[in-house]
Design an enzyme around this catalytic site. Structure first.
Site, PDB file in Angstrom:
ATOM      1  N   GLU A  96      34.678  29.346  50.685  1.00  0.00           N
ATOM      2  CA  GLU A  96      34.751  30.974  50.359  1.00  0.00           C
ATOM      3  C   GLU A  96      35.892  31.567  51.078  1.00  0.00           C
ATOM      4  O   GLU A  96      36.851  32.380  50.629  1.00  0.00           O
ATOM      5  CB  GLU A  96      33.443  31.557  50.488  1.00  0.00           C
ATOM      6  CG  GLU A  96      32.606  31.398  49.556  1.00  0.00           C
ATOM      7  CD  GLU A  96      31.018  31.557  49.634  1.00  0.00           C
ATOM      8  OE1 GLU A  96      30.841  31.935  50.938  1.00  0.00           O
ATOM      9  OE2 GLU A  96      30.278  30.561  49.191  1.00  0.00           O
ATOM     10  N   SER A 212      23.700  24.088  47.468  1.00  0.00           N
ATOM     11  CA  SER A 212      22.462  24.167  46.781  1.00  0.00           C
ATOM     12  C   SER A 212      21.314  23.197  47.489  1.00  0.00           C
ATOM     13  O   SER A 212      20.269  22.666  46.691  1.00  0.00           O
ATOM     14  CB  SER A 212      22.528  23.824  45.245  1.00  0.00           C
ATOM     15  OG  SER A 212      23.380  24.939  44.692  1.00  0.00           O
TER      16      SER A 212
HETATM   17  P1  PGA Z   1      24.365  27.276  49.159  1.00  0.00           P
HETATM   18  O1  PGA Z   1      25.627  27.492  49.898  1.00  0.00           O
HETATM   19  O2  PGA Z   1      23.470  26.472  49.718  1.00  0.00           O
HETATM   20  O3  PGA Z   1      23.650  28.684  48.528  1.00  0.00           O
HETATM   21  O4  PGA Z   1      24.774  26.618  47.948  1.00  0.00           O
HETATM   22  C1  PGA Z   1      25.907  26.557  50.847  1.00  0.00           C
HETATM   23  C2  PGA Z   1      27.358  27.221  51.506  1.00  0.00           C
HETATM   24  O5  PGA Z   1      27.990  27.617  51.089  1.00  0.00           O
HETATM   25  O6  PGA Z   1      27.437  26.809  52.618  1.00  0.00           O
END
Ligand code: PGA
Length: 250
Positions: A96, A212
């Site tokens: 991100e 996830s």
């Molecule tokens: P998520 O995020 O487990 O909600 O997929 C993982 C992360 O971005 O570290």
């Protein structure tokens, strides 16, 4: 030989009371850090109060640091100040941040060096997007992120970095990589480290999978030989679910 490491990435979630209630709920429940290492990466403004209330095992990490110690960098987090308040880990190069905040392999590398300079433990994220996977360039792309991120690290530093392999298409989508897809890339990352350093560094370095991860799939993912931990977003927000994932491994 490698201690499992389960880390929660809370991203931009939780007000202070929610953050502290989580810590109170899990402090006595998480295992000794020699059995399973546990950490939470929270928003910057909660770091100090989280550190003050952490028990003897859970540790706290910052979701980002700057690579300079101080100066005219409005809104950034000094690695010196982050260390000064007792934070243990620094998350570096989350997808991100790479996608939305202009993080590059070069800044990731500088931040890893800064983490070592100021005594923070770096956790470096890497991972391909859907187009790269479909194009068949996953291995090449992820290995180049690792090579560039590790530039000029000594073997002693390299073995202490935790790598989180997080395919972007699996983050927050509910679409987990299959355990064999995750294993395949984590294995390739370990081989890249072996080429860059040595068998010793490759066998010591810990590689997490992220994307996830939840109580229902953590066990199968962690059963893969090259996966030493998980970086968990959504499923780390509730104490119950965080503890369930850890208990799946005990
Ligand atoms: P998520 O995020 O487990 O909600 O997929 C993982 C992360 O971005 O570290």
């Amino acid at each position: 030989m490698r201690t499992p490491f389960i880390a929660g990435n809370w991203k931009m979630n939780k007000v202070r009371d929610e953050a502290l209630n989580f810590v109170y709920a899990v402090n006595e429940e998480v295992p000794e850090s020699t059995e399973i290492e546990t950490a939470i990466f929270c928003q910057a403004m909660h770091l100090r109060c989280m550190v003050k209330r952490q028990g003897k095992n859970l540790r706290i990490g910052a979701q980002n640091i700057h690579f300079e110690e101080k100066g005219a960098f409005t809104g950034e987090l000094s690695p010196l100040s982050v260390k000064d308040i007792g934070v243990t880990y620094a998350l570096i190069g989350h997808s991100e941040r790479r996608q939305m905040f202009n993080e590059t392999d070069e800044t990731v590398n500088k931040k890893i060096h800064a983490a070592f300079k100021y005594g923070l433990k770096p956790l470096m994220c890497c991972g391909e997007n859907l187009a790269q996977r479909e194009e068949g360039i996953t291995m090449e792309f992820v290995c180049s992120q690792v090579r560039n991120g590790f530039k000029d690290l000594t073997p002693l530093q390299a073995e202490k970095v935790v790598i989180a392999y997080e395919p972007i298409w699996a983050i927050g989508t509910g679409k987990t990589a299959t355990s064999s897809q995750a294993q395949e890339v984590c294995h390739e990352i370990r081989e890249e480290i072996r080429n860059l350093y040595s068998d010793e560094v490759a066998e010591k370095i810990r590689i997490q999978y992220g994307g996830s991860v939840k109580p229902a799939n953590i066990k199968e993912i962690m059963a893969q030989p090259d996966i030493d931990g998980a970086l968990v977003g959504g499923a780390s927000l509730e104490a119950d679910s965080f503890l369930k994932m850890i208990n799946e491994l005990r």
